[in-house]
Write a protein that holds these residues in place. Structure first.
Motif, short mmCIF file in Angstrom:
data_model
loop_
_atom_site.label_atom_id
_atom_site.label_comp_id
_atom_site.label_asym_id
_atom_site.label_seq_id
_atom_site.Cartn_x
_atom_site.Cartn_y
_atom_site.Cartn_z
N TYR A 89 -19.79 -3.90 15.12
CA TYR A 89 -19.84 -2.60 15.77
C TYR A 89 -19.42 -1.53 14.77
O TYR A 89 -18.87 -1.84 13.70
CB TYR A 89 -18.94 -2.57 17.00
CG TYR A 89 -17.49 -2.90 16.72
CD1 TYR A 89 -16.57 -1.90 16.41
CD2 TYR A 89 -17.06 -4.23 16.70
CE1 TYR A 89 -15.26 -2.23 16.12
CE2 TYR A 89 -15.75 -4.54 16.41
CZ TYR A 89 -14.85 -3.54 16.12
OH TYR A 89 -13.55 -3.85 15.82
N PRO B 43 -18.77 3.16 14.36
CA PRO B 43 -18.93 4.51 14.90
C PRO B 43 -20.32 5.05 14.60
O PRO B 43 -20.91 4.74 13.55
CB PRO B 43 -17.85 5.32 14.16
CG PRO B 43 -17.58 4.55 12.91
CD PRO B 43 -17.85 3.10 13.23
N TYR C 151 -19.75 4.72 19.73
CA TYR C 151 -19.88 3.54 18.88
C TYR C 151 -21.13 2.78 19.26
O TYR C 151 -21.52 2.73 20.43
CB TYR C 151 -18.68 2.61 19.06
CG TYR C 151 -17.49 2.98 18.23
CD1 TYR C 151 -17.09 2.20 17.15
CD2 TYR C 151 -16.75 4.13 18.50
CE1 TYR C 151 -15.99 2.54 16.37
CE2 TYR C 151 -15.65 4.48 17.73
CZ TYR C 151 -15.29 3.68 16.67
OH TYR C 151 -14.22 4.03 15.90
N ILE D 194 -12.57 -0.83 19.70
CA ILE D 194 -13.25 0.47 19.69
C ILE D 194 -12.37 1.53 20.34
O ILE D 194 -12.20 2.63 19.80
CB ILE D 194 -14.63 0.36 20.38
CG1 ILE D 194 -15.58 -0.46 19.50
CG2 ILE D 194 -15.21 1.74 20.68
CD1 ILE D 194 -16.87 -0.90 20.19
N GLY E 102 -12.68 5.31 20.27
CA GLY E 102 -14.01 5.27 20.87
C GLY E 102 -13.96 5.54 22.36
O GLY E 102 -13.04 5.11 23.05
#
Length: 172
Positions: A73, A75, A83, A111, A116
């Motif tokens: 994963y 950004p 994300y 995240i 996130g």
């Protein structure tokens, strides 16, 4: 092969050995084209050579010293707190045992910890991906967009999104 979730070990830092482990894992699912497998390995390479400046973060799930799943994963450039979940793959022999859900929840916590707010997932509209799409929906992701014929004629791109509540950072 039985996977006990309590025996799962998560690690974040890729090692050079993960290149071939990821290749084997992605190939073993039978879901991806060879060029997609190469992209999965390329992202590991970028993280190994560029570190966090690559923008790619990993989470590896191991059981008994064996890599049985991973997530990648990062950004999304030019956004605040959005994300992408680029990859989530579980070995075929360990699917439908909660490994994917555990990986996804752990990635969501990471995240959220990084600030996130939303996670986006893109996947194929091909029939073979129906179980994958159902998995995302069971995990709280909402289908937000369909881009017809995106990947190839008859192969739509579907975009799923989940708003992170902040509770992800508290869940263990």
């Amino acid at each position: 092969m039985s996977t006990t979730l309590s025996r799962l070990i998560f690690r974040k830092k890729p090692t050079p050995a993960d290149r071939e482990k990821v290749r084997h894992l992605v190939q073993s699912t039978g879901m991806f084209y060879p060029f997609e497998v190469d992209v999965a390995v390329e992202l590991v390479d970028l993280r190994l050579t560029q570190g966090t400046s690559s923008g790619y973060y990993f989470l590896f799930a191991e059981s008994g010293g064996e890599l049985i799943g991973y997530a990648c994963y990062g950004p999304i450039a030019c956004t605040q707190g959005s994300y992408d979940l680029y990859w989530i793959v579980v070995d075929k022999n360990h699917q439908r045992r909660g490994v994917g859900r555990a990986l996804l929840r752990h990635a969501e916590r990471e995240i959220a910890r990084r600030g996130g707010r939303r996670v986006y997932i893109e996947t194929s509209g091909r029939d073979q991906y129906a179980p994958t799409r159902a998995f995302y929906q069971r995990c709280g992701y909402t289908p937000e967009a369909v881009l017809p014929d995106f990947y190839a004629p008859g192969d739509d791109k579907l975009v799923y999104v989940k708003q992170l509540s902040g509770a992800e950072t508290l869940a263990k």
